[in-house]
Scaffold this motif. Structure first.
Motif, PDB file in Angstrom:
ATOM      1  N   UNK A 130       0.826  -1.212   0.000  1.00 19.62           N
ATOM      2  CA  UNK A 130       0.000   0.000   0.000  1.00 19.62           C
ATOM      3  C   UNK A 130       0.863   1.266   0.000  1.00 19.62           C
ATOM      4  N   UNK A 131       2.136   1.125   0.379  1.00 21.86           N
ATOM      5  CA  UNK A 131       3.052   2.275   0.355  1.00 21.86           C
ATOM      6  C   UNK A 131       3.195   2.803  -1.071  1.00 21.86           C
ATOM      7  N   UNK A 132       3.144   1.874  -2.055  1.00 24.97           N
ATOM      8  CA  UNK A 132       3.298   2.279  -3.456  1.00 24.97           C
ATOM      9  C   UNK A 132       2.133   3.141  -3.951  1.00 24.97           C
ATOM     10  N   UNK A 133       0.992   3.061  -3.254  1.00 22.98           N
ATOM     11  CA  UNK A 133      -0.180   3.847  -3.667  1.00 22.98           C
ATOM     12  C   UNK A 133       0.082   5.350  -3.566  1.00 22.98           C
ATOM     13  N   UNK A 134       1.074   5.726  -2.747  1.00 28.79           N
ATOM     14  CA  UNK A 134       1.437   7.140  -2.616  1.00 28.79           C
ATOM     15  C   UNK A 134       2.636   7.483  -3.491  1.00 28.79           C
ATOM     16  N   UNK A 135       3.672   6.652  -3.443  1.00 25.99           N
ATOM     17  CA  UNK A 135       4.931   6.971  -4.123  1.00 25.99           C
ATOM     18  C   UNK A 135       4.815   6.902  -5.652  1.00 25.99           C
TER      19      UNK A 135
ATOM     20  N   UNK B 147       5.516   9.900  -8.583  1.00 23.48           N
ATOM     21  CA  UNK B 147       6.519   9.779  -9.641  1.00 23.48           C
ATOM     22  C   UNK B 147       5.896   9.998 -11.013  1.00 23.48           C
ATOM     23  N   UNK B 148       4.722   9.436 -11.246  1.00 21.55           N
ATOM     24  CA  UNK B 148       4.061   9.592 -12.547  1.00 21.55           C
ATOM     25  C   UNK B 148       3.748  11.052 -12.838  1.00 21.55           C
ATOM     26  N   UNK B 149       3.282  11.775 -11.822  1.00 21.83           N
ATOM     27  CA  UNK B 149       2.979  13.204 -12.000  1.00 21.83           C
ATOM     28  C   UNK B 149       4.256  13.977 -12.330  1.00 21.83           C
TER      29      UNK B 149
ATOM     30  N   UNK C  24      16.608  14.558  -7.786  1.00 22.99           N
ATOM     31  CA  UNK C  24      16.210  14.843  -6.388  1.00 22.99           C
ATOM     32  C   UNK C  24      14.780  14.412  -6.074  1.00 22.99           C
ATOM     33  N   UNK C  25      13.857  14.525  -7.070  1.00 22.92           N
ATOM     34  CA  UNK C  25      12.486  14.047  -6.833  1.00 22.92           C
ATOM     35  C   UNK C  25      12.493  12.556  -6.581  1.00 22.92           C
ATOM     36  N   UNK C  26      13.281  11.828  -7.401  1.00 24.36           N
ATOM     37  CA  UNK C  26      13.377  10.374  -7.247  1.00 24.36           C
ATOM     38  C   UNK C  26      13.961  10.026  -5.882  1.00 24.36           C
ATOM     39  N   UNK C  27      15.010  10.741  -5.477  1.00 21.74           N
ATOM     40  CA  UNK C  27      15.639  10.478  -4.179  1.00 21.74           C
ATOM     41  C   UNK C  27      14.663  10.741  -3.036  1.00 21.74           C
TER      42      UNK C  27
ATOM     43  N   UNK D 286      13.245   2.573  -8.937  1.00 26.04           N
ATOM     44  CA  UNK D 286      14.351   2.800  -9.871  1.00 26.04           C
ATOM     45  C   UNK D 286      13.889   2.554 -11.310  1.00 26.04           C
ATOM     46  N   UNK D 287      12.989   1.586 -11.481  1.00 31.38           N
ATOM     47  CA  UNK D 287      12.436   1.329 -12.821  1.00 31.38           C
ATOM     48  C   UNK D 287      11.662   2.542 -13.326  1.00 31.38           C
ATOM     49  N   UNK D 288      10.920   3.171 -12.429  1.00 26.81           N
ATOM     50  CA  UNK D 288      10.209   4.390 -12.814  1.00 26.81           C
ATOM     51  C   UNK D 288      11.184   5.501 -13.204  1.00 26.81           C
ATOM     52  N   UNK D 289      12.294   5.596 -12.486  1.00 27.40           N
ATOM     53  CA  UNK D 289      13.274   6.625 -12.792  1.00 27.40           C
ATOM     54  C   UNK D 289      13.890   6.382 -14.170  1.00 27.40           C
ATOM     55  N   UNK D 290      14.205   5.128 -14.465  1.00 29.97           N
ATOM     56  CA  UNK D 290      14.768   4.807 -15.774  1.00 29.97           C
ATOM     57  C   UNK D 290      13.773   5.120 -16.884  1.00 29.97           C
ATOM     58  N   UNK D 291      12.502   4.800 -16.643  1.00 30.75           N
ATOM     59  CA  UNK D 291      11.478   5.112 -17.643  1.00 30.75           C
ATOM     60  C   UNK D 291      11.357   6.615 -17.852  1.00 30.75           C
ATOM     61  N   UNK D 292      11.484   7.369 -16.758  1.00 30.96           N
ATOM     62  CA  UNK D 292      11.388   8.825 -16.887  1.00 30.96           C
ATOM     63  C   UNK D 292      12.532   9.373 -17.732  1.00 30.96           C
TER      64      UNK D 292
END
Length: 576
Positions: free
Chosen positions: A156-161, A165-167, A240-243, A283-289
């Motif tokens: 459920x933690x991913x529901x926030x993070x 990241x997508x935004x 920095x957003x990713x961090x 990290x996968x989201x960061x790479x996609x970004x």
């Protein structure tokens, strides 16, 4: 960009890169699971044998993952480099077939940028695609599944993070993509100004415009720098957003995981593995970004490259084009020829008619802008006529294969162009298998034998780029020798004698007349000087694109007003 990839990539190598990447991802995903077992069943219980057993498994899996990663990087790098090589080759081949119109429309500086920088952008993204673009979704799906199976309640933690990241990715993309497209155009501008500065350096110095050109370059450079700083500043915000999101996610996992461990609902090993999987997901989201940011730049580059590759040449060879007839007496005919440049209101040439036979010399004379160079550029089809026909050896040039037509023509342009190499290699542009004897004969006709024989290396003397280590007259004579060494039906000299003194000019024309092979061809000379054209069999006088006189020197001297004006402007009365 996908259109280019379909044509230029070896798909077996792409599949191989994907398979090896899949193996690497599976190894990376399995390691946290082993770590969990090592902690819960080995460290917590003090079982040394179990620790060694699991540790050995982890080393083997890590080595397999390393080998798979190396293979993936090898295929990704080689395919990116091969695609770049093929694109550069295709662009260069396409540009060589362009007429003057296409080169002017696209711009020489832009073509250089598209062949270098734009191709480099695509190469970089190909490596990213075969690494990060495939790895990210595989890692994202696999890590999410492993995290869910490890401890469902913590997901459920991913529901926030994840939404955060997508935004952030959407905002960065929306701001960065237009700037990347603007950046490519500004590279064109820098290339244009720099290229003009290099080619026109003597003019700049002669008119003391150094400061003006420096300001011009500084303006283009500052525009590029400002855009670059802006776009890369926007992109750099992602880290920095990713961090921040990653650390916030860790805090949430440790907070809720600590409570689960305290209530004996979760083991320590599971918490460690879940945190590792969470890091993989984010990290996968960061790479996609990163991919989403740089792919649009490569897409803009791909559009520019496709524009070059799909540009239709205004000079098109017919599907049923025929070979030029060999071993026939040379002939040249202009039948009611008219021509207008694209976008021009007035015709450059208007209703031109004349014919020449083997062994004759045609001279074309007229004021600046009268259409002399345009007239002869129609012979090798550098442009196509609007109406009428240009015929070589009784065949319309538009009906002939271009390679076959060009074999019949030896052309010397107004500006002498030499290539970096040697004198021999430059002369052999005219005839690839020319012997030293043929080269020396051509140099003798072109009045270049004397100065070449005095060089220490003779025919192997180095020619710098653009022939900058020779004078204007020497370059012109070498360019003439390059044409003379070729066995052709028509020899065209576009104001090629202007850089020569009167004595050398006369000797060269006498040598052309005396050569038995050239004497069987048609010689076309565009000239500004009356002395150059007096011995021609036929002289055409042009004025504003119209033929205002045809005849030999004596006839035109007696009857043609325009020719008389040119003659009086160049010669004294007693010389006339």
């Amino acid at each position: 960009m996908l259109r280019l990839m379909k044509k230029k990539l070896d798909w077996w190598a792409v599949v191989a890169a994907t398979v090896f990447l899949g193996i690497q991802v599976m190894c990376d995903l399995y390691l946290p699971n082993l770590t969990s077992k090592l902690i819960d069943n080995g460290v917590a219980k003090g079982d040394t044998d179990y620790i060694w057993h699991i540790g050995a498994q982890m080393i083997i899996i890590a080595l397999i993952g390393l080998a798979a990663a190396i293979c993936n990087v090898y295929f990704a790098a080689t395919q990116a480099q091969k695609m770049g090589m093929r694109l550069r080759s295709d662009i260069f081949k396409k540009v060589l077939g362009f007429s003057n119109k296409e080169i002017d429309d696209l711009g020489a500086s832009s073509l250089i940028t598209r062949t270098t920088n734009d191709v480099l952008q695509i190469q970089n993204v190909i490596i990213m695609m075969l690494r990060m673009m495939i790895q990210s979704p595989l890692m994202l799906i696999g890590a999410s599944f492993m995290a869910y199976t490890s401890e469902r309640s913590l997901t459920t933690v991913f529901a926030v993070s994840v939404p955060l990241l997508l935004i952030a990715i959407a905002i960065v993309m929306g701001m960065a993509v237009p700037l990347f497209q603007k950046l490519q155009k500004q590279i064109d501008k820098i290339n244009l100004v720099f290229r003009e500065g290099l080619t026109g350096v003597r003019v700049i110095r002669a008119f003391r415009q150094d400061e003006f050109e420096q300001k011009r370059f500084d303006n283009a450079n500052k525009d590029y720098t400002k855009t670059g700083i802006k776009v890369f500043s926007i992109v750099s915000v992602m880290m920095p957003i990713m961090t921040l999101v990653l650390n916030g996610t860790y805090i949430g996992i440790v907070w809720f995981g600590g409570k689960l461990i305290a209530n004996m609902n979760m083991q320590v090993g599971n918490l460690v593995s879940f945190m590792t999987y969470a890091a993989m997901v984010l990290f996968s989201f960061m790479m996609l970004s990163m991919i989403f940011v740089f792919v649009p730049r490569a897409q803009a580059a791909a559009v520019r490259i496709i524009e070059v590759l799909e540009t239709e040449n205004s000079i098109v060879e017919k599907e049923n084009a025929i070979e030029a007839v060999e071993d026939v007496p040379a002939s040249l005919e202009y039948d009611n020829v008219s021509f207008r440049y694209v976008g021009a209101e007035e015709r450059v040439l208007d209703n031109v008619n004349f014919s020449m036979k083997a062994g004759q010399t045609l001279a074309i004379i007229g004021g600046t802008g009268s259409g002399k160079s345009t007239l002869i550029n129609l012979i090798p089809r550098l442009f196509d006529v609007d109406t009428g026909a240009v015929k070589v050896d009784n065949q319309d040039v538009r009906d002939l294969k271009e390679s076959s037509l060009h074999k019949k023509i030896a052309f010397v342009q107004q500006k002498a162009i030499l290539f970096k190499g040697t004198i021999r290699s430059n002369i052999q542009f005219g005839k690839e298998n020319a012997t030293d004897e043929e080269i020396w004969r051509a140099l003798e006709i072109a009045q270049a034998k004397d100065f070449v024989s005095q060089l220490a290396d003779g025919l192997d003397a180095v020619v710098e780029q653009n022939g900058d280590n020779f004078s204007g007259g020497q370059k012109q004579r070498l360019a003439i020798a390059r044409a003379v060494v070729k066995r052709a039906s028509i020899y065209v000299f576009d104001d090629s004698f202007s850089a020569l003194d009167f004595k050398t000019d006369a000797k060269l024309r006498m040598a052309l007349k005396a050569d038995k092979d050239i004497n069987q061809a048609i010689v076309v000379i565009v000239a500004q000087r009356i002395s150059t054209v007096t011995q021609a069999d036929k002289i055409i006088v042009l004025d504003e694109g119209k033929v205002v006189g045809i005849g030999n020197h004596e006839e035109l001297k007696a009857n043609n007003e325009t020719y008389q004006e040119i003659m009086h402007s160049q010669l004294r009365e007693e010389d006339i």
